[in-house]
Design a protein around this motif. Structure first.
Motif, PDB file in Angstrom:
ATOM      1  N   ASP A   9       9.332  10.064  -6.033  1.00 28.26           N
ATOM      2  CA  ASP A   9       9.425   9.527  -4.678  1.00 28.26           C
ATOM      3  C   ASP A   9      10.695  10.006  -3.975  1.00 28.26           C
ATOM      4  O   ASP A   9      10.644  10.431  -2.813  1.00 28.26           O
ATOM      5  N   ASN A  10      11.816   9.989  -4.678  1.00 25.64           N
ATOM      6  CA  ASN A  10      13.078  10.462  -4.099  1.00 25.64           C
ATOM      7  C   ASN A  10      13.049  11.958  -3.838  1.00 25.64           C
ATOM      8  O   ASN A  10      13.591  12.425  -2.838  1.00 25.64           O
ATOM      9  N   ARG A  13      11.036  12.480  -0.607  1.00 20.71           N
ATOM     10  CA  ARG A  13      11.787  11.992   0.563  1.00 20.71           C
ATOM     11  C   ARG A  13      12.950  12.921   0.894  1.00 20.71           C
ATOM     12  O   ARG A  13      13.137  13.321   2.051  1.00 20.71           O
ATOM     13  N   GLN A  23       7.713  11.537   8.327  1.00 21.01           N
ATOM     14  CA  GLN A  23       6.573  11.358   7.419  1.00 21.01           C
ATOM     15  C   GLN A  23       5.292  11.829   8.087  1.00 21.01           C
ATOM     16  O   GLN A  23       4.436  12.443   7.446  1.00 21.01           O
ATOM     17  N   SER A  35       0.196   7.375   6.051  1.00 23.46           N
ATOM     18  CA  SER A  35       0.307   6.197   5.176  1.00 23.46           C
ATOM     19  C   SER A  35       0.399   6.620   3.708  1.00 23.46           C
ATOM     20  O   SER A  35       1.093   5.972   2.921  1.00 23.46           O
ATOM     21  N   ARG A  38       3.974   7.722   3.114  1.00 25.65           N
ATOM     22  CA  ARG A  38       4.833   6.534   3.025  1.00 25.65           C
ATOM     23  C   ARG A  38       4.728   5.886   1.646  1.00 25.65           C
ATOM     24  O   ARG A  38       5.729   5.535   1.028  1.00 25.65           O
ATOM     25  N   LYS A  39       3.500   5.726   1.164  1.00 22.26           N
ATOM     26  CA  LYS A  39       3.283   5.091  -0.142  1.00 22.26           C
ATOM     27  C   LYS A  39       3.883   5.927  -1.273  1.00 22.26           C
ATOM     28  O   LYS A  39       4.446   5.383  -2.225  1.00 22.26           O
ATOM     29  N   GLU A  41       6.461   8.018  -1.003  1.00 21.19           N
ATOM     30  CA  GLU A  41       7.919   7.951  -0.903  1.00 21.19           C
ATOM     31  C   GLU A  41       8.474   6.597  -1.328  1.00 21.19           C
ATOM     32  O   GLU A  41       9.620   6.505  -1.749  1.00 21.19           O
ATOM     33  N   ARG A  42       7.689   5.556  -1.212  1.00 20.12           N
ATOM     34  CA  ARG A  42       8.116   4.228  -1.684  1.00 20.12           C
ATOM     35  C   ARG A  42       7.867   4.063  -3.173  1.00 20.12           C
ATOM     36  O   ARG A  42       8.318   3.093  -3.785  1.00 20.12           O
ATOM     37  N   ASP A  44       4.901   3.538  -4.339  1.00 21.51           N
ATOM     38  CA  ASP A  44       3.786   2.596  -4.458  1.00 21.51           C
ATOM     39  C   ASP A  44       2.531   3.240  -5.015  1.00 21.51           C
ATOM     40  O   ASP A  44       1.657   2.551  -5.522  1.00 21.51           O
TER      41      ASP A  44
END
Length: 94
Positions: A9-10, A13, A23, A35, A38-39, A41-42, A44
């Motif tokens: 994820d890092n 990003r 994004q 979306s 975003r998921k 990168e978080r 999730d």
């Protein structure tokens, strides 16, 4: 594909931000939904092999873990076939 790095994820990003992309911009470039970016990168959701490939190619990064993880070196037990049983994993409390 190879095992995904724990900091995928890092990596995504940081590479996106270094290129000055939002994004949404990255999603458009990869023909994916914002979306999903975003998921990812978080942390999730894990990227599919296809999305992982797109991210690696476009951002010129690798999301695969290098070699084995630290957890692998602590793992012991199992048979010569490489399969493990519950008894190889469980620690008894006597």
């Amino acid at each position: 594909m190879d095992e995904l790095a724990t900091d995928y994820d890092n990596r995504v990003r940081n590479a996106r931000e270094n290129r000055g992309l939002s994004q949404s911009d990255l999603a458009n470039e990869l023909n994916e939904k914002a979306s999903l970016i975003r998921k990812i990168e978080r942390g999730d959701t894990l990227p599919s092999d296809e999305v992982q490939s797109k991210l690696e190619d476009f951002l010129e990064i690798t999301l695969s873990a290098e070699g084995g993880s630290a957890d692998d070196s602590e793992w012991s037990g199992g048979s010569s076939s490489g399969s493990y049983t519950l008894g190889d994993v469980v620690k008894r409390k006597d």
